[in-house]
Design an enzyme around this catalytic site. Structure first.
Site, PDB file in Angstrom:
ATOM      1  N   SER A 118       0.829  -1.179   0.000  1.00 54.78           N
ATOM      2  CA  SER A 118       0.000   0.000   0.000  1.00 54.78           C
ATOM      3  C   SER A 118       0.873   1.242   0.000  1.00 54.78           C
ATOM      4  CB  SER A 118      -0.915  -0.018   1.225  1.00 54.78           C
ATOM      5  OG  SER A 118      -1.859   1.002   1.138  1.00 54.78           O
ATOM      6  N   HIS A 123       0.226  15.910   1.272  1.00 58.24           N
ATOM      7  CA  HIS A 123       0.640  17.117   0.558  1.00 58.24           C
ATOM      8  C   HIS A 123       0.016  18.312   1.272  1.00 58.24           C
ATOM      9  CE1 HIS A 123       2.010  14.574  -2.760  1.00 58.24           C
ATOM     10  NE2 HIS A 123       0.828  13.975  -2.710  1.00 58.24           N
ATOM     11  N   CYS A 146      -4.373  -2.673   1.360  1.00 57.76           N
ATOM     12  CA  CYS A 146      -4.886  -3.918   0.820  1.00 57.76           C
ATOM     13  C   CYS A 146      -4.833  -4.944   1.946  1.00 57.76           C
ATOM     14  CB  CYS A 146      -4.057  -4.402  -0.361  1.00 57.76           C
ATOM     15  SG  CYS A 146      -4.107  -3.326  -1.798  1.00 57.76           S
TER      16      CYS A 146
END
Length: 269
Positions: A118, A123, A146
């Site tokens: 994963s 940001h 996952c």
């Protein structure tokens, strides 16, 4: 869909459902002059630089039980930062039953459940109005997993890691996995609302709106802080230094800004 822990692990192969959480937060501030705006942006840049963001994401990886394979981080000029963690399967700490329940995650506690491969990213976007006055700081965090553990278990920690006025939360389960009889499972846990993964005492602080598409396993929640104290939105001074008229005007502008972000549209004054 109610399944026992025993039924949940009777899969054909690996649980390859992809569960993605997008955590989007805003901090709003009023800056009267260019100097105040520069000071606010410098403060935000220091408060949420790539080193601190990396620590936050590392803790998220612990909560969802992941090993960090690689870290890419960058501080930008004139402002802003980004961090990306590539993660893989982490240790399983007993497989607690509440990993499948709609409940807030730890702050943080121990490594929890099984994760395969994963990524986790953040940001930041410091921003300001061209005519001075309003400055905003936005951070976008995406946690994609996952396997069995839902990234929603990291939501409680993320909320406590940022000083936020507005949050936009998106959660989606994609793909399918199969049980041992070949039957497809398009989701492996019960979920009614993202709100159920936020502590009740935190929910009481916010006005919240849900927009969910249950048949598509898509969940969306918007949150706006209820209480408004002007002192929390002034940088470097308090409302005592302002006239009543100035306080009213600044309050109006700040509330309009927050409403526009919350409802996702421009509002005429």
């Amino acid at each position: 869909m109610k399944l026992t822990p025993e039924q949940r692990i009777q899969l054909h192969g690996f649980n390859n459902l992809t569960k993605s959480l997008s955590f989007n937060m805003y901090d709003v501030c009023f800056t009267r002059t260019k100097e105040e705006r520069k000071a606010y942006l410098a403060y935000i840049d220091e408060q949420y630089n790539s080193d601190r963001l990396t620590k936050i994401l590392n803790t998220v990886s612990d909560i969802i039980g992941a090993h960090v394979l690689n870290i890419a981080k960058q501080d930008y000029e004139p402002q802003g930062a980004s961090v990306t963690l590539l993660v893989s399967e982490g240790p399983v700490a007993g497989g607690p039953n509440d990993s499948f329940e709609e409940s807030p995650g730890p702050l943080p506690d121990t490594v929890v459940m099984h994760l395969d491969k994963s990524h986790i990213t953040v940001h930041t976007y410091p921003e300001y109005h061209p005519n001075e006055g309003i400055s905003t700081f936005r951070a976008d965090i995406d946690v994609s997993t996952c396997g069995e553990i839902s990234p929603l278990k990291a939501l409680n920690y993320l909320i406590h890691s940022f000083d936020t006025d507005i949050m936009t939360l998106d959660y989606r389960v994609r793909g399918f996995t199969r049980d041992i009889n070949g039957h497809k499972l398009f989701i492996d846990h019960d979920i009614n609302s993202i709100q159920n993964y936020i502590p009740k005492e935190e929910c009481l602080l916010y006005d919240m709106i849900d927009v969910n598409i249950y048949q598509e396993n898509v969940f969306h929640t918007k949150c706006k802080l209820k209480q408004f104290d002007l002192n929390n939105y002034l940088f470097g001074y308090t409302k005592d230094t302002l006239s009543v008229k100035e306080q009213e005007e600044i309050t109006r502008r700040l509330k309009t800004e927050m409403d526009e972000i919350f409802y996702g549209k421009n509002i005429r004054s």
